[in-house]
Design a protein around this motif. Structure first.
Motif, PDB file in Angstrom:
ATOM      1  N   ALA A  14       0.846  -1.193   0.000  1.00 56.51           N
ATOM      2  CA  ALA A  14       0.000   0.000   0.000  1.00 56.51           C
ATOM      3  C   ALA A  14       0.882   1.243   0.000  1.00 56.51           C
ATOM      4  O   ALA A  14       1.887   1.311   0.721  1.00 56.51           O
ATOM      5  CB  ALA A  14      -0.915  -0.006   1.217  1.00 56.51           C
ATOM      6  N   SER A  84       0.194   5.704  -5.188  1.00 59.25           N
ATOM      7  CA  SER A  84      -0.520   5.697  -3.897  1.00 59.25           C
ATOM      8  C   SER A  84      -1.551   4.578  -3.851  1.00 59.25           C
ATOM      9  O   SER A  84      -2.715   4.799  -3.503  1.00 59.25           O
ATOM     10  CB  SER A  84      -1.199   7.062  -3.667  1.00 59.25           C
ATOM     11  OG  SER A  84      -0.250   8.108  -3.687  1.00 59.25           O
ATOM     12  N   LYS A  86      -3.889   1.534  -2.951  1.00 63.13           N
ATOM     13  CA  LYS A  86      -4.614   1.150  -1.759  1.00 63.13           C
ATOM     14  C   LYS A  86      -5.028  -0.313  -1.865  1.00 63.13           C
ATOM     15  O   LYS A  86      -5.163  -0.836  -2.986  1.00 63.13           O
ATOM     16  CB  LYS A  86      -5.859   2.019  -1.604  1.00 63.13           C
ATOM     17  CG  LYS A  86      -5.592   3.504  -1.584  1.00 63.13           C
ATOM     18  CD  LYS A  86      -6.901   4.288  -1.543  1.00 63.13           C
ATOM     19  CE  LYS A  86      -6.657   5.791  -1.541  1.00 63.13           C
ATOM     20  NZ  LYS A  86      -7.933   6.558  -1.504  1.00 63.13           N
ATOM     21  N   SER A 115      -1.504  -4.611   2.613  1.00 60.80           N
ATOM     22  CA  SER A 115      -1.669  -3.515   3.585  1.00 60.80           C
ATOM     23  C   SER A 115      -0.598  -3.555   4.656  1.00 60.80           C
ATOM     24  O   SER A 115       0.176  -4.492   4.735  1.00 60.80           O
ATOM     25  CB  SER A 115      -3.046  -3.584   4.222  1.00 60.80           C
ATOM     26  OG  SER A 115      -3.227  -4.845   4.837  1.00 60.80           O
TER      27      SER A 115
END
Length: 115
Positions: A14, A84, A86, A115
């Protein structure tokens, strides 16, 4: 017949970045609108970004400011720069193209975001 081949997927943490590429066969690539779609398990396929033959772009709200679609007509290639990242960006990403509708599709490339 146009063939689209995606590459560049993989595993990223992430906050990291990936660049997807889609190479197209045929001599009419520059005339097509090209798009990147994605489909996560249990979810519908969604349009992530689109670029017209004139270079106009559109993005899904969820990726605006983070993803950039571009094309190089000399190389018959469309790109998706993803920054960036996610965990919710994880999906199979598909390249698609066509004149007015997306007639041609690639096989997809997996993007996994840890994550």
């Amino acid at each position: 017949q146009v063939q689209l081949v995606e590459s560049g997927g993989g595993l990223v943490q992430a906050g990291g970045s990936l660049r997807l590429s889609c190479s197209a066969s045929g001599r009419t690539f520059s005339s097509y609108t090209m798009g990147w779609f994605r489909q996560a398990p249990g979810k519908k396929r969604e349009l992530v970004a689109r670029i017209t033959n004139s270079g106009s772009t559109n993005y899904a709200d969820s990726v605006k400011g983070r993803f950039t679609i571009s094309r190089d007509n000399a190389k018959n290639t469309v790109y998706l720069q993803m920054n960036s990242l996610k965990p919710e960006d994880a999906a199979v990403y598909y390249c698609a193209g066509g004149y007015n509708v997306f007639d041609y599709w690639g096989q997809g490339t997996q993007v996994t975001v840890s994550s």
